[in-house]
Design a protein around this motif. Structure first.
Motif, PDB file in Angstrom:
ATOM      1  N   SER A   1       0.450   5.755   3.711  1.00 16.17           N
ATOM      2  CA  SER A   1      -0.711   6.081   4.531  1.00 16.17           C
ATOM      3  C   SER A   1      -1.806   5.011   4.439  1.00 16.17           C
ATOM      4  CB  SER A   1      -1.277   7.439   4.124  1.00 16.17           C
ATOM      5  OG  SER A   1      -1.629   7.418   2.761  1.00 16.17           O
ATOM      6  N   THR A   2      -1.559   3.961   3.696  1.00 16.11           N
ATOM      7  CA  THR A   2      -2.465   2.824   3.474  1.00 16.11           C
ATOM      8  C   THR A   2      -3.816   3.199   2.878  1.00 16.11           C
ATOM      9  OG1 THR A   2      -3.372   2.760   5.726  1.00 16.11           O
ATOM     10  CG2 THR A   2      -1.430   1.403   5.292  1.00 16.11           C
ATOM     11  N   ASN A   3      -3.897   4.313   2.183  1.00 13.50           N
ATOM     12  CA  ASN A   3      -5.179   4.695   1.586  1.00 13.50           C
ATOM     13  C   ASN A   3      -5.277   4.316   0.108  1.00 13.50           C
ATOM     14  OD1 ASN A   3      -3.459   6.581   0.490  1.00 13.50           O
ATOM     15  ND2 ASN A   3      -4.747   8.339   0.934  1.00 13.50           N
ATOM     16  N   GLN A   4      -4.238   3.664  -0.433  1.00  5.38           N
ATOM     17  CA  GLN A   4      -4.224   3.337  -1.851  1.00  5.38           C
ATOM     18  C   GLN A   4      -3.257   2.174  -2.083  1.00  5.38           C
ATOM     19  OE1 GLN A   4      -2.783   6.676  -4.087  1.00  5.38           O
ATOM     20  NE2 GLN A   4      -3.627   5.938  -6.009  1.00  5.38           N
ATOM     21  N   GLU A   5      -3.643   1.246  -2.937  1.00  2.00           N
ATOM     22  CA  GLU A   5      -2.730   0.165  -3.278  1.00  2.00           C
ATOM     23  C   GLU A   5      -1.577   0.728  -4.107  1.00  2.00           C
ATOM     24  OE1 GLU A   5      -4.100  -3.613  -4.706  1.00  2.00           O
ATOM     25  OE2 GLU A   5      -6.068  -3.285  -3.799  1.00  2.00           O
ATOM     26  N   LYS A   6      -0.383   0.228  -3.864  1.00  2.00           N
ATOM     27  CA  LYS A   6       0.780   0.752  -4.576  1.00  2.00           C
ATOM     28  C   LYS A   6       0.630   0.577  -6.091  1.00  2.00           C
ATOM     29  CE  LYS A   6       5.642   1.067  -4.893  1.00  2.00           C
ATOM     30  NZ  LYS A   6       6.939   0.735  -4.461  1.00  2.00           N
TER      31      LYS A   6
ATOM     32  N   THR B   1       4.806  -0.059   3.280  1.00  2.00           N
ATOM     33  CA  THR B   1       3.617  -0.430   4.048  1.00  2.00           C
ATOM     34  C   THR B   1       2.900  -1.576   3.349  1.00  2.00           C
ATOM     35  OG1 THR B   1       3.365   1.858   4.765  1.00  2.00           O
ATOM     36  CG2 THR B   1       1.445   0.432   4.995  1.00  2.00           C
TER      37      THR B   1
ATOM     38  N   MET C   1       0.841  -1.189   0.000  1.00  2.00           N
ATOM     39  CA  MET C   1       0.000   0.000   0.000  1.00  2.00           C
ATOM     40  C   MET C   1       0.879   1.242   0.000  1.00  2.00           C
ATOM     41  SD  MET C   1      -2.987  -1.423   0.195  1.00  2.00           S
ATOM     42  CE  MET C   1      -4.109  -0.124   0.648  1.00  2.00           C
ATOM     43  N   SER C   2       0.245   2.410  -0.177  1.00  2.00           N
ATOM     44  CA  SER C   2       0.943   3.678   0.019  1.00  2.00           C
ATOM     45  C   SER C   2       1.308   3.754   1.504  1.00  2.00           C
ATOM     46  CB  SER C   2       0.037   4.849  -0.363  1.00  2.00           C
ATOM     47  OG  SER C   2      -1.077   4.912   0.510  1.00  2.00           O
TER      48      SER C   2
END
Length: 110
Positions: free
Chosen positions: A53-58, A100, A50-51
């Motif tokens: 901040s875990t708000n978006q998949e890499k 992350t 993830m990013s």
């Protein structure tokens, strides 16, 4: 009372912390490291990056290129780990790299 789900014979590289999986800057330790989440979390089913901040998949992220005044572009490219190997679930980390991941346990991502 202490408890661990990590396999008894597995230990993280000395330059990796469980909290951030971050490498320290040191002549000996400033090199690529490999972490094996499969040996840390035995009930893990799936892992995805993830990013920070875990708000978006890499895989959904796009990289921005910034033009900087008076930049000669001669700075060395930082050493970074590659994508997670889905067959072995080995995570590669470059020096000072922070990544992350979400681990899926019994149907729930953590």
């Amino acid at each position: 009372m202490k408890s661990s789900s990590m396999e008894p014979n597995y230990s993280l590289p000395l330059n990796v912390a469980v909290i951030t999986l971050q490498a320290g800057e040191d002549v000996e330790y400033s090199r690529m490291s490999k972490v094996e989440p499969r040996k840390m979390f035995s009930t893990r089913k799936k892992i995805k990056e993830m990013s920070l901040s875990t708000n978006q998949e890499k895989s959904e992220m796009t990289k921005k290129t910034w033009k900087v005044e008076d930049d000669s572009g001669e700075e060395p490219t930082p050493l970074k780990g590659g994508p997670v190997d889905n067959s072995t679930l080995v995570v590669e980390l470059g020096p000072m790299e922070i990544r992350t991941f979400l681990l899926k346990f019994e149907g729930v991502f953590i």
